[in-house]
Scaffold this active site. Structure first.
Site, PDB file in Angstrom:
ATOM      1  N   GLY A   1       0.816  -1.190   0.035  1.00 12.36           N
ATOM      2  CA  GLY A   1      -0.120  -0.020   0.076  1.00 12.36           C
ATOM      3  C   GLY A   1       0.770   1.213  -0.017  1.00 12.36           C
ATOM      4  CB  ALA A   2       1.940   3.915   1.177  1.00 11.45           C
ATOM      5  CG  LEU A   3      -1.194   1.707  -3.999  1.00 11.28           C
ATOM      6  CD1 LEU A   3      -2.121   1.269  -4.954  1.00 11.28           C
ATOM      7  CD2 LEU A   3      -0.064   0.541  -3.650  1.00 11.28           C
TER       8      LEU A   3
ATOM      9  CG  HIS B   1       3.134   0.530  -5.465  1.00 13.47           C
ATOM     10  ND1 HIS B   1       3.393   1.723  -4.664  1.00 13.47           N
ATOM     11  CD2 HIS B   1       3.859  -0.385  -4.883  1.00 13.47           C
ATOM     12  CE1 HIS B   1       4.110   1.458  -3.280  1.00 13.47           C
ATOM     13  NE2 HIS B   1       4.101   0.155  -3.356  1.00 13.47           N
TER      14      HIS B   1
ATOM     15  N   GLY C   1       9.035  -4.924  -8.400  1.00 13.14           N
ATOM     16  CA  GLY C   1       9.884  -3.741  -8.920  1.00 13.14           C
ATOM     17  C   GLY C   1      11.389  -4.116  -8.915  1.00 13.14           C
ATOM     18  CD  GLN C   2      16.138  -2.270 -12.465  1.00 12.58           C
ATOM     19  OE1 GLN C   2      15.804  -2.108 -13.505  1.00 12.58           O
ATOM     20  NE2 GLN C   2      17.269  -1.731 -11.908  1.00 12.58           N
TER      21      GLN C   2
ATOM     22  CG  ASP D   1      12.077  -3.280  -3.385  1.00 13.24           C
ATOM     23  OD1 ASP D   1      12.780  -3.154  -2.460  1.00 13.24           O
ATOM     24  OD2 ASP D   1      11.125  -2.839  -3.769  1.00 13.24           O
TER      25      ASP D   1
HETATM   26  P1  AMP Z   1       6.055  -2.338  -1.644  1.00 10.85           P
HETATM   27  O1  AMP Z   1       4.871  -1.671  -1.397  1.00 10.85           O
HETATM   28  O2  AMP Z   1       7.156  -1.353  -1.085  1.00 10.85           O
HETATM   29  O3  AMP Z   1       6.147  -3.818  -0.997  1.00 10.85           O
HETATM   30  O4  AMP Z   1       6.374  -2.506  -3.286  1.00 10.85           O
HETATM   31  C1  AMP Z   1       5.543  -3.205  -3.726  1.00 10.85           C
HETATM   32  C2  AMP Z   1       6.197  -3.634  -5.097  1.00 10.85           C
HETATM   33  O5  AMP Z   1       6.450  -2.405  -6.022  1.00 10.85           O
HETATM   34  C3  AMP Z   1       7.537  -4.304  -5.025  1.00 10.85           C
HETATM   35  O6  AMP Z   1       7.560  -5.395  -5.975  1.00 10.85           O
HETATM   36  C4  AMP Z   1       8.630  -3.489  -5.337  1.00 10.85           C
HETATM   37  O7  AMP Z   1       9.557  -3.609  -5.733  1.00 10.85           O
HETATM   38  C5  AMP Z   1       7.856  -2.236  -6.257  1.00 10.85           C
HETATM   39  N1  AMP Z   1       8.118  -0.894  -6.227  1.00 10.85           N
HETATM   40  C6  AMP Z   1       8.414  -0.149  -5.028  1.00 10.85           C
HETATM   41  N2  AMP Z   1       8.945   1.108  -5.660  1.00 10.85           N
HETATM   42  C7  AMP Z   1       9.035   0.978  -6.951  1.00 10.85           C
HETATM   43  C8  AMP Z   1       9.642   1.864  -7.999  1.00 10.85           C
HETATM   44  N3  AMP Z   1      10.131   3.226  -7.585  1.00 10.85           N
HETATM   45  N4  AMP Z   1       9.581   1.578  -9.436  1.00 10.85           N
HETATM   46  C9  AMP Z   1       9.301   0.380  -9.610  1.00 10.85           C
HETATM   47  N5  AMP Z   1       8.683  -0.699  -8.759  1.00 10.85           N
HETATM   48  C10 AMP Z   1       8.631  -0.251  -7.345  1.00 10.85           C
END
Ligand code: AMP
Length: 284
Positions: free
Chosen positions: A31-33, A37, A147-148, A150
């Site tokens: 979340g906190a999209l 995302h 996402g790349q 991570d």
């Molecule tokens: P999170 O909500 O932080 O767990 O992220 C969810 C997904 O979004 C994960 O696969 C992350 O790698 C991806 N993600 C987070 N930030 C970015 C970004 N700036 N660009 C691309 N993908 C992202």
């Protein structure tokens, strides 16, 4: 857009999804999209005829309780965004739903546990692995989007998929950045004004290091000057800066132009931990 909180409801809603749709896509999030995302959602929408996103702040992947407690939550806005993107279903379970009793299983990811994120965030990849395994098991998508940003997590998930024989493709979406180069992250909103101004230095340092490696400078030299320039810029407390050989994701002390590498960085800015990376593609 259907929102689902219970596993039982999810399973019955998806019971014939895999045969009813030619490509079911899963986008796991906490979340906190933000726009990072959204890139995942858009990739899923363009490749799949049924897209399910999950929103779950997974407590077991946080190695610091304060990071979990301060993790931003913007559920109402997130649901509006997902609806606007044409997402078909959102799975947003409670902690109790995902972890009804104390966990009796753990996962480990060989060398990935011992370096970089694995080393500095003990237990983190066990938590990531368990939640992603649960989501893949429950949703059974054809493809899952990550996402790349991570990058080490992507390697953990690929190891999970191969190791546990999940019948799913792992699609990796390039990092989305602000205009000044800072990678979008849910944690960015916790940066103070001054830290936010300094934050693009992480990406600038990676880009500079990539250029220096490509002009033939040795990694030890590049690493030192990169470290110095970050430390001189103030406020940036570097945790690691590493050259990583791909696709194995192993630390390397030597760059070779004909192989694929990544430069990975983690740093604290005023108590907020940020990570970033660049992939250096082979030149021949
Ligand atoms: P999170 O909500 O932080 O767990 O992220 C969810 C997904 O979004 C994960 O696969 C992350 O790698 C991806 N993600 C987070 N930030 C970015 C970004 N700036 N660009 C691309 N993908 C992202």
């Amino acid at each position: 857009m259907k929102t689902v909180q219970e596993i039982k409801v999810l399973k019955s809603a998806l019971s014939n999804a895999r045969s009813a749709f030619s490509r079911v896509g899963l986008v796991p999030t906490m979340g906190a999209l933000h726009r990072g995302h959204l890139a995942l959602i858009q990739a899923a929408k363009s490749q799949c005829d049924f897209v399910i996103a999950s929103i779950f702040v997974n407590p077991i992947q946080f190695n610091q309780p304060s990071d979990f407690e301060n993790y931003p939550q913007t559920l109402e806005d997130d649901l509006k965004v997902l609806e606007g993107q044409g997402v078909d279903m959102v799975f947003m379970p409670s902690i109790k739903e995902m972890y009804p009793s104390s966990l009796g299983v753990s996962l480990s990811f060989s060398h990935l546990e011992k370096i970089l994120e694995g080393k500095f965030r003990p237990g983190h990849f066990n938590g990531v692995g368990i939640v992603v395994a649960k989501l893949l098991h429950l949703v059974d998508p054809h493809v899952a989007f990550f996402g790349q940003k991570d990058l080490q997590q992507v390697h953990v998930i690929k190891a999970l998929v191969v190791g546990l024989s999940f019948d799913v493709e792992v699609e990796v979406v390039p990092t989305v950045r602000e205009d000044d180069g800072l990678a979008f992250s849910s944690r960015n909103i916790r940066l103070g004004k001054v830290e936010r101004e300094k934050a693009p230095h992480l990406y600038e340092a990676l880009v500079q290091a990539e250029q220096d490696l490509k002009t033939g400078q040795p990694w030890s030299h590049v690493k030192n000057s990169c470290r110095k320039s970050l430390e001189n810029s103030g406020l940036v407390e570097l945790e690691y800066l590493a050259l990583v050989r791909l696709p194995e994701f192993r630390l390397s002390e030597k760059y070779e132009a004909n192989s694929e590498f990544a430069l990975c960085i983690a740093a604290y800015l005023g108590g907020v931990r940020l990570i970033d990376n660049v992939i250096i593609r082979p030149t021949s």
